[in-house]
Design a protein around this motif. Structure first.
Motif, PDB file in Angstrom:
ATOM      1  N   ILE A   1     -36.644 -10.194 -12.840  1.00  0.00           N
ATOM      2  CA  ILE A   1     -36.729 -10.087 -11.381  1.00  0.00           C
ATOM      3  C   ILE A   1     -35.364 -10.293 -10.727  1.00  0.00           C
ATOM      4  O   ILE A   1     -35.094  -9.732  -9.664  1.00  0.00           O
ATOM      5  CB  ILE A   1     -37.779 -11.048 -10.794  1.00  0.00           C
ATOM      6  CG1 ILE A   1     -37.404 -12.514 -11.000  1.00  0.00           C
ATOM      7  CG2 ILE A   1     -39.150 -10.759 -11.356  1.00  0.00           C
ATOM      8  CD1 ILE A   1     -38.372 -13.498 -10.350  1.00  0.00           C
ATOM      9  N   ARG A   2     -34.499 -11.084 -11.347  1.00  0.00           N
ATOM     10  CA  ARG A   2     -33.145 -11.237 -10.787  1.00  0.00           C
ATOM     11  C   ARG A   2     -32.417  -9.891 -10.807  1.00  0.00           C
ATOM     12  O   ARG A   2     -31.733  -9.529  -9.844  1.00  0.00           O
ATOM     13  CB  ARG A   2     -32.360 -12.298 -11.574  1.00  0.00           C
ATOM     14  CG  ARG A   2     -32.875 -13.708 -11.370  1.00  0.00           C
ATOM     15  CD  ARG A   2     -31.873 -14.756 -11.801  1.00  0.00           C
ATOM     16  NE  ARG A   2     -31.696 -14.832 -13.241  1.00  0.00           N
ATOM     17  CZ  ARG A   2     -32.400 -15.634 -14.046  1.00  0.00           C
ATOM     18  NH1 ARG A   2     -33.350 -16.410 -13.543  1.00  0.00           N
ATOM     19  NH2 ARG A   2     -32.161 -15.666 -15.340  1.00  0.00           N
TER      20      ARG A   2
ATOM     21  N   ASN B   1     -34.312  -4.623 -16.830  1.00  0.00           N
ATOM     22  CA  ASN B   1     -34.946  -5.454 -17.843  1.00  0.00           C
ATOM     23  C   ASN B   1     -34.389  -6.868 -17.785  1.00  0.00           C
ATOM     24  O   ASN B   1     -33.770  -7.253 -16.788  1.00  0.00           O
ATOM     25  CB  ASN B   1     -34.791  -4.827 -19.241  1.00  0.00           C
ATOM     26  CG  ASN B   1     -33.341  -4.642 -19.657  1.00  0.00           C
ATOM     27  OD1 ASN B   1     -32.452  -5.379 -19.241  1.00  0.00           O
ATOM     28  ND2 ASN B   1     -33.093  -3.643 -20.489  1.00  0.00           N
ATOM     29  N   ASP B   2     -34.557  -7.653 -18.846  1.00  0.00           N
ATOM     30  CA  ASP B   2     -34.163  -9.053 -18.805  1.00  0.00           C
ATOM     31  C   ASP B   2     -32.707  -9.285 -19.191  1.00  0.00           C
ATOM     32  O   ASP B   2     -32.238 -10.421 -19.158  1.00  0.00           O
ATOM     33  CB  ASP B   2     -35.080  -9.892 -19.705  1.00  0.00           C
ATOM     34  CG  ASP B   2     -35.032  -9.427 -21.157  1.00  0.00           C
ATOM     35  OD1 ASP B   2     -34.798  -8.232 -21.401  1.00  0.00           O
ATOM     36  OD2 ASP B   2     -35.235 -10.269 -22.054  1.00  0.00           O
TER      37      ASP B   2
ATOM     38  N   THR C   1     -41.531  -6.641  -9.162  1.00  0.00           N
ATOM     39  CA  THR C   1     -41.498  -8.081  -8.912  1.00  0.00           C
ATOM     40  C   THR C   1     -40.077  -8.505  -8.555  1.00  0.00           C
ATOM     41  O   THR C   1     -39.102  -7.933  -9.052  1.00  0.00           O
ATOM     42  CB  THR C   1     -41.996  -8.861 -10.133  1.00  0.00           C
ATOM     43  OG1 THR C   1     -41.213  -8.496 -11.279  1.00  0.00           O
ATOM     44  CG2 THR C   1     -43.455  -8.539 -10.413  1.00  0.00           C
ATOM     45  N   HIS C   2     -39.965  -9.536  -7.692  1.00  0.00           N
ATOM     46  CA  HIS C   2     -38.660  -9.910  -7.143  1.00  0.00           C
ATOM     47  C   HIS C   2     -38.494 -11.418  -7.001  1.00  0.00           C
ATOM     48  O   HIS C   2     -39.480 -12.163  -7.030  1.00  0.00           O
ATOM     49  CB  HIS C   2     -38.468  -9.255  -5.765  1.00  0.00           C
ATOM     50  CG  HIS C   2     -38.250  -7.783  -5.836  1.00  0.00           C
ATOM     51  ND1 HIS C   2     -37.017  -7.211  -6.017  1.00  0.00           N
ATOM     52  CD2 HIS C   2     -39.135  -6.745  -5.775  1.00  0.00           C
ATOM     53  CE1 HIS C   2     -37.135  -5.902  -6.056  1.00  0.00           C
ATOM     54  NE2 HIS C   2     -38.420  -5.593  -5.913  1.00  0.00           N
TER      55      HIS C   2
ATOM     56  N   ILE D   1     -30.547 -15.067  -7.742  1.00  0.00           N
ATOM     57  CA  ILE D   1     -29.872 -14.066  -8.584  1.00  0.00           C
ATOM     58  C   ILE D   1     -28.661 -14.697  -9.264  1.00  0.00           C
ATOM     59  O   ILE D   1     -28.372 -14.410 -10.432  1.00  0.00           O
ATOM     60  CB  ILE D   1     -29.463 -12.832  -7.759  1.00  0.00           C
ATOM     61  CG1 ILE D   1     -30.701 -12.154  -7.185  1.00  0.00           C
ATOM     62  CG2 ILE D   1     -28.671 -11.846  -8.616  1.00  0.00           C
ATOM     63  CD1 ILE D   1     -30.400 -11.066  -6.160  1.00  0.00           C
ATOM     64  N   GLY D   2     -27.946 -15.549  -8.540  1.00  0.00           N
ATOM     65  CA  GLY D   2     -26.809 -16.258  -9.127  1.00  0.00           C
ATOM     66  C   GLY D   2     -25.499 -15.546  -8.904  1.00  0.00           C
ATOM     67  O   GLY D   2     -24.690 -15.925  -8.064  1.00  0.00           O
ATOM     68  N   PHE D   3     -25.261 -14.483  -9.684  1.00  0.00           N
ATOM     69  CA  PHE D   3     -23.979 -13.780  -9.598  1.00  0.00           C
ATOM     70  C   PHE D   3     -24.190 -12.332 -10.064  1.00  0.00           C
ATOM     71  O   PHE D   3     -24.991 -12.062 -10.946  1.00  0.00           O
ATOM     72  CB  PHE D   3     -22.936 -14.455 -10.482  1.00  0.00           C
ATOM     73  CG  PHE D   3     -21.586 -13.791 -10.455  1.00  0.00           C
ATOM     74  CD1 PHE D   3     -20.774 -13.887  -9.327  1.00  0.00           C
ATOM     75  CD2 PHE D   3     -21.128 -13.058 -11.529  1.00  0.00           C
ATOM     76  CE1 PHE D   3     -19.536 -13.259  -9.289  1.00  0.00           C
ATOM     77  CE2 PHE D   3     -19.887 -12.434 -11.494  1.00  0.00           C
ATOM     78  CZ  PHE D   3     -19.094 -12.539 -10.380  1.00  0.00           C
TER      79      PHE D   3
END
Length: 314
Positions: free
Chosen positions: A187-188, A216-217, A297-298, A305-307
């Motif tokens: 989701i990120r 994807n992940d 999905t979010h 999200i971070g960066f």
């Protein structure tokens, strides 16, 4: 030969695995022939890197095969109700159908792989560029490792997995649990895709339109229309803008069951010619920045999200 000669002319002592794999996969130039040419020049080939690239292609082919298999299954039962926007664990998920090698069966024993249709699920099925969820199905006597989730029909989800313990039968009840870490990473990347889409339109122009994506992940890939290669300055501009939006900590606003005409009036962006129903879902990260029609999905807040970093453009 031109590609190989160019690589050899660089003065390298090792031909990287990706180049060797491209020669093999795209041009039909066998690895042993590449190795023979290199040996004459006292150059070696990174065979470990070649095998890594080969295994990656096998996984992609396997995933494509699963997708085709899911699309080809015949199913006439009740639809799957998706609860995965709100929860990642679903109690009392009932098995509606089982498939082994494309054939519907009443039961599947330990050690076998199957496609499982549930009446209720928290598992997201691959759609709109976002990969399907993985996780597990568990009850008192049976455990299933779900590797992927794909749509058999628009509202019927196929859970692709292997029975690790016990036997699974039609009518059994399970607790369905999504792999939380994989979903969180996915989701990120999906929310970052929305932010990047808006940043690209700011940097390059409103002619930019999404033409496809993979979320994807591990990463995101974003395909879009533009009339030239992006410059280093444009790439940096997009990176800076997305990271600004991440640091702003914008809360997600989700609008469900919005009439399509109303969504268009809201200014929501529709993506790459997808077919939309009469009612749609709108994902908003600041009404003045990013508002798109999306079923994925979010994150709840962009800060999660971070960066954001662009690793390559082509």
């Amino acid at each position: 030969m031109e590609i190989l000669e160019t690589a050899l002319a660089s003065g390298t002592k090792v031909i990287d695995g990706e180049t060797a794999f491209k020669l093999h996969d795209t041009f039909g130039f066998p690895l042993d022939l590449t190795a023979d040419v290199c040996r004459e020049r006292d150059v070696t080939v990174d065979e470990v890197g070649f095998e890594t690239a080969m295994n990656r292609q096998r996984e992609q082919a396997r995933a494509a095969g699963k997708f085709k298999m899911a699309q080809g299954l015949e199913y006439s039962g009740a639809p799957t109700v998706f609860h995965g926007y709100e929860q990642l664990t679903q109690e009392s998920a009932k098995v509606l159908a089982l498939y082994v090698d494309g054939t519907q069966v009443p039961a599947v024993k330990a050690g076998d792989s199957a496609v499982i249709v549930l009446d209720n699920t928290p598992f997201y099925a691959e759609s709109g560029g976002q990969v399907g969820d993985a996780g597990e199905l568990r009850n008192a006597s049976c455990l299933v490792d779900v590797e992927d989730t794909l749509k058999i029909q628009a509202d019927v989800f196929g859970h692709h997995g292997q029975v690790l313990e016990g036997e699974i039968k039609v009518g059994d009840q399970f607790t369905a649990k999504v792999n939380v870490e994989r979903r969180s990473r996915t989701i990120r990347h999906h929310s970052a895709t929305h932010l990047m889409h808006s940043a690209l339109r700011e940097a390059l122009g409103t002619h930019v339109a999404q033409k496809g994506s993979l979320v994807n992940d591990t990463a995101l890939r974003f395909d879009f229309s533009h009339f030239g290669k992006m410059t280093d300055e444009e790439i940096a501009q997009v990176e800076v803008r997305v990271n600004e939006k991440i640091r702003e900590g914008i809360a997600l606003k989700e609008h469900r069951n919005v009439p399509i005409a109303e969504a268009q009036k809201m200014g929501a962006t529709a993506l790459f010619g997808e077919k939309y129903g009469e009612f749609v879902r709108v994902i908003e990260f600041d009404a003045d920045y990013s508002m798109e029609l999306c079923g994925g999905t979010h994150v709840a807040n962009t800060s999660q999200i971070g960066f954001f970093k662009i690793l390559g453009e082509s």
